[in-house]
Design a protein around this motif. Sequence first.
Motif, short mmCIF file in Angstrom:
data_model
loop_
_atom_site.label_atom_id
_atom_site.label_comp_id
_atom_site.label_asym_id
_atom_site.label_seq_id
_atom_site.Cartn_x
_atom_site.Cartn_y
_atom_site.Cartn_z
N ASP A 185 0.79 -1.20 -0.09
CA ASP A 185 -0.02 0.06 -0.05
C ASP A 185 0.81 1.25 -0.15
OD1 ASP A 185 -2.28 1.43 -0.12
OD2 ASP A 185 -3.00 0.91 2.03
N LEU A 187 1.00 4.03 2.21
CA LEU A 187 1.60 4.46 3.44
C LEU A 187 3.03 3.69 3.84
CD1 LEU A 187 -1.86 4.68 5.47
CD2 LEU A 187 -0.54 6.67 4.45
N GLN A 190 5.72 5.34 1.87
CA GLN A 190 6.36 6.68 2.65
C GLN A 190 6.93 6.36 3.92
OE1 GLN A 190 3.00 9.92 2.23
NE2 GLN A 190 1.85 8.26 1.85
N GLU A 191 6.56 5.59 4.65
CA GLU A 191 7.14 5.42 5.84
C GLU A 191 8.57 4.56 5.92
OE1 GLU A 191 4.23 3.19 8.32
OE2 GLU A 191 2.98 4.78 8.61
N ARG A 201 4.60 13.37 -1.81
CA ARG A 201 3.24 13.83 -1.12
C ARG A 201 2.57 15.15 -1.87
NH1 ARG A 201 5.90 14.26 4.93
NH2 ARG A 201 5.57 12.04 5.62
N TYR A 264 -7.21 6.87 3.76
CA TYR A 264 -5.93 7.79 2.89
C TYR A 264 -6.29 9.20 3.09
CZ TYR A 264 -5.16 3.49 0.65
OH TYR A 264 -5.00 1.97 0.27
N PRO A 267 -6.69 10.14 7.61
CA PRO A 267 -5.96 8.97 8.53
C PRO A 267 -5.75 9.63 10.25
CG PRO A 267 -4.47 9.68 7.06
CD PRO A 267 -5.47 10.39 6.55
N LYS A 269 -3.67 9.18 13.78
CA LYS A 269 -2.59 8.28 14.45
C LYS A 269 -2.76 7.39 15.40
CE LYS A 269 0.90 10.67 12.44
NZ LYS A 269 2.04 10.01 11.70
N ASN A 276 -6.53 -0.55 10.22
CA ASN A 276 -6.32 -0.09 8.77
C ASN A 276 -6.34 -1.17 8.08
OD1 ASN A 276 -5.96 2.77 9.07
ND2 ASN A 276 -3.73 2.52 9.60
#
Length: 318
Positions: A185, A187, A190-191, A201, A264, A267, A269, A276
């Motif tokens: 996916d 996310l 990106q992480e 982004r 998306y 979201p 924290k 998710n």
Amino acid sequence: MFMLNIQGNNLTTVTEFFLLGFQGSQSLRILMFCLFLVLYGGTLFGNLLIITLVSISKNLHTPMYFFISQLSINDIILITDIAPNMLYIILNNGGAITFIGCIAQFYFFSTSEAFECFILTVMSYDRYVAICNPLRYTSIMTTAYCMKLSITCWLVGFSIILIDILTISRLHFCGPNIIDHFFCDLLPFQEMSCSDISILRLEIFFLSIISVIIPTIIIISSYSNIVFTVLKIPSNTGRQKAFSTCSSHLTVVSIFYWTMFSVYVFPTKVESFSINKILSLLYTVFTPFINPIIYSLRNKDIRKSINKAIKKQRTYVT
């Protein structure tokens, strides 16, 4: 387990990821495997049935059913992109996937999601024309025009996602290379990246406007006009009939966009990876499964076509 490529300047680049999937006991994973296998088989059967019936039944050669068949094609692509590898991961309590394989899975997943946003928007426009401008419906929603709308949705879906794919393919991933998800996916990309993702982004922001925000505005606008038009119908029977043609579409739109916005667009924290993953299951596995049921299998025209096909087959056999 993991493939690493050692480059200059002591930079270690990840070339393989490990998807954790759904961690748990063996009995639980076997139960989940059986459930998702049934859902996968049911999804393929239901959507292939819709595509076949729309192709061979003359009474289903209408814009609404044509768009439903396109949605069925997309649902098959989506769940086939996700389910087989997910089933493998569940059985093995996790599984490795190459960087190229991960990119490819994400591309087809994103393209399917973008196309569904566009085709649901086109379907809302179809209902708008049918209810708000019925006298011109056949002249507006011609076969050629419906084909153009569908092809445009496919082309735009495949094209705009390439922008993200090209950017992601140039990122460096230097660990950790463990993804707490059942598919590749956005996310996790990106992480895990150790590159500057500010451009990515920015691209995501503009692409989300094109593929999510604008379609949402069009759908809301279409149904606002539909509601005002239906409320002007003097008879209760007429109002119920008009609303019934939109109820299935609104149900699918609500489920699809609620999960999309939750994961998306907004979201939080506080949400755990488990939440998710559950939300992701709704639009990657369950939505393709229930779309044929919600849209068509409970529809009298579809049931009529199924009964006609069964009778024809029985006559042919005898």
